[in-house]
Design a protein around this motif. Structure first.
Motif, short mmCIF file in Angstrom:
data_model
loop_
_atom_site.label_atom_id
_atom_site.label_comp_id
_atom_site.label_asym_id
_atom_site.label_seq_id
_atom_site.Cartn_x
_atom_site.Cartn_y
_atom_site.Cartn_z
N GLY A 155 4.97 21.91 22.16
CA GLY A 155 3.91 22.21 20.82
C GLY A 155 4.85 23.06 20.13
O GLY A 155 6.06 23.65 20.35
N LEU A 156 4.37 23.85 18.93
CA LEU A 156 4.89 24.33 17.90
C LEU A 156 4.17 25.79 17.72
O LEU A 156 3.20 25.88 18.16
CB LEU A 156 4.80 23.90 16.65
N ASP A 157 5.03 26.47 17.05
CA ASP A 157 4.38 27.85 16.39
C ASP A 157 5.01 27.77 15.14
O ASP A 157 6.08 27.59 14.81
CB ASP A 157 4.55 29.32 17.33
N VAL A 158 3.74 28.05 13.97
CA VAL A 158 4.49 27.95 12.81
C VAL A 158 3.74 28.97 12.07
O VAL A 158 2.88 29.78 12.26
CB VAL A 158 3.73 26.79 12.20
N SER A 159 4.22 29.35 10.82
CA SER A 159 3.96 30.30 9.73
C SER A 159 4.06 29.89 8.38
O SER A 159 4.24 28.77 8.28
CB SER A 159 4.63 31.53 9.95
N ARG A 160 3.96 30.67 7.47
CA ARG A 160 4.00 30.40 6.01
C ARG A 160 5.71 29.88 5.70
O ARG A 160 5.61 28.96 4.77
CB ARG A 160 3.90 31.56 5.08
N TRP A 161 6.40 30.11 6.51
CA TRP A 161 7.91 29.60 6.31
C TRP A 161 8.03 27.94 6.50
O TRP A 161 9.14 27.43 6.11
CB TRP A 161 8.77 30.69 7.06
N LEU A 163 4.08 29.74 28.94
CA LEU A 163 4.71 28.89 27.88
C LEU A 163 6.03 29.45 27.70
O LEU A 163 6.31 30.71 27.83
CB LEU A 163 3.93 28.95 26.56
N TRP A 164 6.93 28.48 27.17
CA TRP A 164 8.44 28.88 27.08
C TRP A 164 8.76 28.27 25.81
O TRP A 164 8.61 27.15 25.42
CB TRP A 164 8.97 28.40 28.28
N GLN A 165 8.93 29.39 24.69
CA GLN A 165 9.67 29.03 23.59
C GLN A 165 11.30 28.75 23.61
O GLN A 165 11.98 29.52 24.01
CB GLN A 165 9.55 30.10 22.48
N TYR A 166 11.65 27.49 23.66
CA TYR A 166 13.13 27.20 23.92
C TYR A 166 14.11 27.08 22.90
O TYR A 166 15.12 27.07 23.25
CB TYR A 166 13.18 25.97 24.90
N THR A 167 13.53 27.04 21.68
CA THR A 167 14.29 26.90 20.33
C THR A 167 13.60 27.49 19.21
O THR A 167 12.52 27.24 19.25
CB THR A 167 14.68 25.38 20.40
N GLY A 168 14.52 28.04 18.27
CA GLY A 168 13.73 28.41 16.91
C GLY A 168 14.49 27.50 15.91
O GLY A 168 14.23 27.70 14.65
N THR A 169 15.28 26.32 16.14
CA THR A 169 15.92 25.65 15.40
C THR A 169 15.54 24.21 15.53
O THR A 169 16.41 23.15 15.32
CB THR A 169 17.45 25.66 15.34
N GLY A 170 14.13 23.97 15.94
CA GLY A 170 13.68 22.37 16.20
C GLY A 170 13.61 21.48 14.88
O GLY A 170 13.31 22.27 13.75
N LEU A 171 13.59 20.45 14.94
CA LEU A 171 13.56 19.54 13.88
C LEU A 171 12.47 18.69 14.29
O LEU A 171 12.62 17.84 15.33
CB LEU A 171 14.77 18.72 13.60
N VAL A 172 11.32 18.59 13.86
CA VAL A 172 10.08 17.58 14.32
C VAL A 172 9.88 16.95 13.19
O VAL A 172 9.41 17.41 12.03
CB VAL A 172 9.20 18.71 14.82
N PRO A 173 9.62 15.61 13.24
CA PRO A 173 8.78 14.88 12.14
C PRO A 173 7.54 15.60 11.46
O PRO A 173 6.80 15.92 12.54
CB PRO A 173 8.74 13.59 12.78
N GLY A 174 7.41 15.56 10.50
CA GLY A 174 6.28 16.01 9.84
C GLY A 174 6.49 17.30 9.37
O GLY A 174 5.56 18.20 8.60
N VAL A 175 7.38 18.09 9.69
CA VAL A 175 7.55 19.64 9.54
C VAL A 175 9.10 19.66 8.82
O VAL A 175 10.07 18.93 8.94
CB VAL A 175 7.75 20.40 10.86
N GLN A 176 8.78 20.36 7.70
CA GLN A 176 10.13 20.66 6.84
C GLN A 176 10.99 21.73 7.43
O GLN A 176 10.41 22.94 7.54
CB GLN A 176 9.58 21.02 5.34
#
Length: 267
Positions: A65-71, A231-244
């Motif tokens: 899963g993701l965690d997101v903000s305004r950015w 939960l484990w956050q394993y990257t801060g540079t992921g590229l996911v379809p649907g996310v800019q």
């Protein structure tokens, strides 16, 4: 046959995680006595700065899963879900007077696409725990699918607050914040934190608390010795379809059966 298929999918995810973004691999759910989740997904998201994992790595976990903000800006949540996103934590508030302007949009989009959501609060050490809990409650409605999150980490680059309270103070403030939210929402929040903060404050000693740990260059069992994590956050540079652009990606620590129970709040 089912076992062989599961092993084949796990092997594929092991080879591809962090290097490419093929379609998610679907596996028939086995047994879910308390819930009926969708098919199990072993996604293989791309990464702008992949890490060469040794031993057990994110591809071994089926629930991502993701965690997101305004950015992250606007997100195509249906595309994200179809790519293998099983949950999202959305930034809602910070301190006692900052609200993320994309929170409502992200929350409504995730809900419409059927992506389970929870909200997180970024803690500010220059305001009281009670004031920050009230601010979160003011901005986050009831009805989340997941427990909410208290994000606690050091803020050395903050323009307004670089305080570093001692461990006892940090744990007492966290306890107060968690207790207030638990009484209001009916479920105890989890705590997100980083390696240095975890070690400096002994926040892992908080009772009745589950943890979400950041570790982008090693498995949590190596980076956080003896820590129990959900939960484990394993990257801060992921590229996911649907996310800019780049986005944080996380895994749930457990098989789909445990995920279904945990998501529903079952013990």
């Amino acid at each position: 046959m089912r076992t062989a298929l599961m092993l084949a999918v796990m092997a594929f995810a092991t080879l591809s995680c962090g290097r490419s973004s093929p379609p998610p691999q679907l596996v028939e759910a086995q047994s879910f006595p308390d819930a009926t989740p969708p098919s199990v997904i072993f996604p293989a998201f791309a990464d702008a700065d992949p890490h060469e994992w040794e031993g057990r790595h994110p591809g071994h976990y089926p629930v991502h899963g993701l965690d997101v903000s305004r950015w992250q800006g606007a997100i195509d949540w249906r595309t994200a879900k179809q790519s293998g996103v099983s949950f999202v934590f959305i930034k809602a508030t910070e301190g006692g007077d900052v609200a993320d302007p994309m929170f409502a949009s992200h929350r409504q989009g995730a809900q419409a696409a059927g992506v389970p959501w929870g909200a997180y609060h970024y803690y500010y050490f220059c305001r009281s725990a009670r004031e920050q809990a009230r601010w979160f409650i003011q901005n986050v409605p009831k009805g989340s699918d997941l427990p909410h999150v208290l994000d606690m980490e050091w803020t050395p680059h903050s323009k307004t607050c670089t305080l570093r309270p001692d461990g006892a103070t940090v744990r007492a403030e966290a306890q107060q914040f968690l207790d207030i939210l638990e009484r209001h929402y009916g479920r105890r929040p989890i705590v997100y934190t980083t390696v240095d903060f975890y070690g400096d404050t002994n926040i892992g000693r908080l009772p009745k608390t589950e943890f979400w740990l950041r570790s982008v260059a090693g498995h949590p069992r190596n980076v956080y010795p003896k820590a129990v994590w959900r939960l484990w956050q394993y990257t801060g540079t992921g590229l996911v379809p649907g996310v800019q652009g780049r986005v944080d990606i996380n895994v749930f620590n457990g098989p789909p059966e445990i995920w279904a129970r945990w998501k529903s709040g079952s013990p």
